[in-house]
Design a protein around this motif. Structure first.
Motif, short mmCIF file in Angstrom:
data_model
loop_
_atom_site.label_atom_id
_atom_site.label_comp_id
_atom_site.label_asym_id
_atom_site.label_seq_id
_atom_site.Cartn_x
_atom_site.Cartn_y
_atom_site.Cartn_z
N ILE A 76 5.61 -2.61 -9.18
CA ILE A 76 5.38 -3.59 -8.11
C ILE A 76 3.97 -3.42 -7.55
O ILE A 76 3.56 -2.32 -7.17
CB ILE A 76 6.41 -3.43 -6.97
CG1 ILE A 76 7.83 -3.66 -7.50
CG2 ILE A 76 6.08 -4.39 -5.83
CD1 ILE A 76 8.91 -3.39 -6.47
N VAL A 77 3.24 -4.53 -7.52
CA VAL A 77 1.91 -4.56 -6.91
C VAL A 77 1.96 -5.50 -5.73
O VAL A 77 2.39 -6.66 -5.86
CB VAL A 77 0.84 -5.04 -7.92
CG1 VAL A 77 -0.52 -5.14 -7.24
CG2 VAL A 77 0.75 -4.08 -9.11
N MET A 78 1.53 -5.04 -4.55
CA MET A 78 1.54 -5.86 -3.35
C MET A 78 0.15 -6.48 -3.13
O MET A 78 -0.87 -5.82 -3.34
CB MET A 78 1.90 -5.02 -2.12
CG MET A 78 3.20 -4.26 -2.21
SD MET A 78 4.67 -5.31 -2.33
CE MET A 78 4.56 -6.25 -0.80
N LEU A 79 0.13 -7.75 -2.70
CA LEU A 79 -1.09 -8.42 -2.27
C LEU A 79 -1.07 -8.50 -0.76
O LEU A 79 -0.13 -9.06 -0.19
CB LEU A 79 -1.18 -9.83 -2.87
CG LEU A 79 -1.13 -9.94 -4.40
CD1 LEU A 79 -1.25 -11.40 -4.82
CD2 LEU A 79 -2.24 -9.11 -5.04
N THR A 80 -2.07 -7.92 -0.09
CA THR A 80 -2.06 -7.87 1.37
C THR A 80 -3.36 -8.43 1.93
O THR A 80 -4.38 -8.47 1.25
CB THR A 80 -1.91 -6.41 1.88
OG1 THR A 80 -3.12 -5.69 1.60
CG2 THR A 80 -0.75 -5.72 1.22
N ALA A 81 -3.29 -8.86 3.20
CA ALA A 81 -4.50 -9.31 3.89
C ALA A 81 -5.44 -8.13 4.10
O ALA A 81 -4.99 -6.98 4.20
CB ALA A 81 -4.13 -9.93 5.24
N LYS A 82 -6.73 -8.41 4.17
CA LYS A 82 -7.74 -7.35 4.21
C LYS A 82 -7.55 -6.39 5.37
O LYS A 82 -7.76 -5.18 5.25
CB LYS A 82 -9.14 -7.98 4.29
CG LYS A 82 -10.25 -6.97 4.15
CD LYS A 82 -11.61 -7.66 4.08
CE LYS A 82 -12.73 -6.65 3.86
NZ LYS A 82 -14.05 -7.30 3.77
N ASP A 83 -7.11 -6.90 6.54
CA ASP A 83 -7.02 -6.06 7.72
C ASP A 83 -5.59 -5.60 8.01
O ASP A 83 -5.31 -5.03 9.06
CB ASP A 83 -7.58 -6.79 8.94
CG ASP A 83 -6.86 -8.11 9.19
OD1 ASP A 83 -6.06 -8.52 8.32
OD2 ASP A 83 -7.11 -8.73 10.24
N ALA A 84 -4.65 -5.85 7.07
CA ALA A 84 -3.24 -5.53 7.33
C ALA A 84 -2.89 -4.13 6.82
O ALA A 84 -2.13 -3.96 5.88
CB ALA A 84 -2.33 -6.58 6.69
#
Length: 229
Positions: A76-84
């Motif tokens: 599993i690879v997560m995509l997150t917001a830059k500041d999250a």
């Protein structure tokens, strides 16, 4: 056979560009746009790797990650917001294997995906190398378990150690002294015929007819070898 990847992101531009790039790299890709779809597809599709955006409708990527990890070891690879930062920490705590912050380089993400898949393949190869199959005899070196025709056989530690040695090189003849030195983990100065006692005990457990052995074969004047049967 190409690896199957699931891409879950509610932003069409990211989802489609990522899917396109991964297909060009030879992956088989399915795209979904919300958490419910991601969970259903992730459970049913037999995927090698799942890419989850944290912020999705219905269920978040974190919720989907939690559910999938409880049921399987899919990468599993997560995509997150830059500041999250909290999302990244939670994702890893929930069992994600990696995370990538938006905006991201598709080339970098593809490289990280390949690295994860290579590592998984190496891990599986390592586990498989700990299981020896010689004919209908199966020896699990990590669990210290032996099966004959899929039926578990109980061996003493000494019997297992002797069998594991013979299984290192099937068809190779090991002398009685080599077997006893392996068993004692030192130079053996006793009666080498003690080896025959261990072999006889082992044969009673893994041979169909111990008086006419088909697996552990005696090489007269030398020692013993293990052959497929």
């Amino acid at each position: 056979m190409s690896n199957k990847i699931l891409v879950a992101d509610d932003e069409p531009a990211i989802r489609e560009s990522l899917g396109y790039a991964l297909r060009r790299e030879g992956f088989e890709v399915t795209e979904v746009e919300d958490g419910d779809e991601a969970l259903a597809e992730g459970r049913a599709g037999g995927y090698d790797l799942v890419i989850l955006d944290v912020m999705m409708p219905e269920q978040s990527g974190l919720d989907v990650c939690r559910s999938l990890r409880a049921e399987s070891d899919v990468l599993i690879v997560m995509l997150t917001a830059k500041d999250a930062e909290i999302d990244r920490v939670l994702g890893l705590e929930l069992g994600a294997d990696d995370y990538v912050t938006k905006p991201f380089s598709i080339a970098e993400l593809t490289s990280r995906i390949r690295a994860l898949l290579r590592r998984r393949e190496l891990d599986r190869s390592s586990v498989q190398s700990l299981v020896k199959t010689i004919g209908s005899l199966k020896i699990d070196l990590s669990r210290h378990e032996v099966g004959v025709h899929e039926k578990l056989v109980h061996l003493t530690p000494s019997e297992f150690k002797v069998l594991a040695l013979l299984a290192e090189e099937p068809e190779r003849v090991f002398t009685r002294r080599q077997i006893m030195e392996h068993l004692w983990s030192s130079i053996y100065v006793g009666d080498e015929r003690a080896c025959d006692v261990h072999i006889s005990s082992l044969r009673r457990k893994i041979e169909q007819d111990p008086s006419h052995p088909e697996r552990i074969i005696t090489v007269r004047g030398v020692g013993y070898k293990l052959v497929p049967a």
